[in-house]
Design a protein around this motif. Structure first.
Motif, mmCIF file in Angstrom:
data_model
loop_
_atom_site.group_PDB
_atom_site.id
_atom_site.type_symbol
_atom_site.label_atom_id
_atom_site.label_comp_id
_atom_site.label_asym_id
_atom_site.label_seq_id
_atom_site.Cartn_x
_atom_site.Cartn_y
_atom_site.Cartn_z
ATOM 1 N N UNK A 187 48.580 44.059 48.645
ATOM 2 C CA UNK A 187 47.144 43.896 48.876
ATOM 3 C C UNK A 187 46.285 44.687 47.918
ATOM 4 N N UNK A 188 46.908 45.593 47.154
ATOM 5 C CA UNK A 188 46.138 46.396 46.193
ATOM 6 C C UNK A 188 45.670 45.518 45.034
ATOM 7 N N UNK A 189 44.464 45.825 44.524
ATOM 8 C CA UNK A 189 43.914 45.112 43.366
ATOM 9 C C UNK A 189 44.501 45.702 42.102
ATOM 10 N N UNK A 190 44.797 44.815 41.152
ATOM 11 C CA UNK A 190 45.442 45.245 39.924
ATOM 12 C C UNK A 190 44.882 44.427 38.760
ATOM 13 N N UNK A 191 44.740 45.058 37.610
ATOM 14 C CA UNK A 191 44.376 44.345 36.381
ATOM 15 C C UNK A 191 45.579 44.438 35.452
ATOM 16 N N UNK A 192 45.976 43.289 34.917
ATOM 17 C CA UNK A 192 47.160 43.184 34.070
ATOM 18 C C UNK A 192 46.738 42.748 32.673
ATOM 19 N N UNK A 193 47.327 43.386 31.683
ATOM 20 C CA UNK A 193 47.148 42.980 30.287
ATOM 21 C C UNK A 193 48.502 42.467 29.808
ATOM 22 N N UNK A 194 48.536 41.209 29.374
ATOM 23 C CA UNK A 194 49.779 40.583 28.934
ATOM 24 C C UNK A 194 49.694 40.267 27.447
#
Length: 194
Positions: free
Chosen positions: A123-130
């Motif tokens: 449920x935690x918000x996450x920002x991903x850089x791919x």
């Protein structure tokens, strides 16, 4: 978009591939996902601009290396050495402090699953850089952790469903996953029946 095209688009976003990518991520508070994504994109753009400026300066420096006067030539060589030392320090700092890892991921246009050494709350918000290495492109996406389980001592499997991704980045992911999937199918076809 008409209904059949929309269903096709929705199905394509769930094509999953296994691939090795450069991935970095950060957890963020609920209302900050978009702002963090924009900040990371600005930093990425500044890095690209700096690379282009460095290349232009290098081309100009090449012309100056042809100077015949010994004092100017010696000064130029000294400045070059100092700049190389400085650049080397900056690059080493970047390598030591970068949280990007090259690793095997399970990827679709709708989400990503990867390994990490730290658990993340579901449920935690996450920002991903791919980093899509074969395309030479970077994609940013925000989402929620939908699964986190300990695969082995100190290794956690994390799955993120994307909820915040701009259309351009989603198109990049679709193109990338379809391209990789077609490569995998071709490779299986080339191997023939076993």
């Amino acid at each position: 978009m008409n209904r059949p095209e929309q269903r096709g688009q929705e199905r394509r976003q769930y094509f999953r591939i296994e691939d090795t990518l450069a991935i970095s991520w950060v957890t963020v508070p609920e209302g900050r996902v978009q702002a963090v994504m924009e900040q990371l994109r600005r930093e990425e753009d500044q890095g690209i601009e700096a690379d282009e400026a460095f290349a232009a300066l290098s081309r100009r420096a090449e012309k100056l290396r042809r100077v015949q006067e010994p004092e100017l030539r010696a000064l130029f060589e000294l400045l070059e050495q100092r700049l190389e030392m400085l650049a080397d320090r900056v690059l080493h700092w970047d390598r030591r402090h970068s949280r990007a890892d090259l690793q095997q991921v399970n990827l679709s246009a709708g989400g990503v699953a990867f390994q990490t050494v730290q658990p993340v709350l579901v449920g935690e918000n996450i920002v991903v850089k791919l980093g899509l290495l074969e395309m030479g492109r970077t994609v940013f996406a925000g989402g929620k952790v939908v699964r986190c389980h300990e695969d082995s001592p100190g290794q956690w499997g994390v799955a993120v469903a994307f909820h915040h991704i701009n259309e351009e980045d989603q198109q990049k992911l679709l193109q990338y996953t379809l391209h990789k999937q077609s490569q995998q199918i071709k490779a299986m076809h080339d191997q023939g029946p076993r």
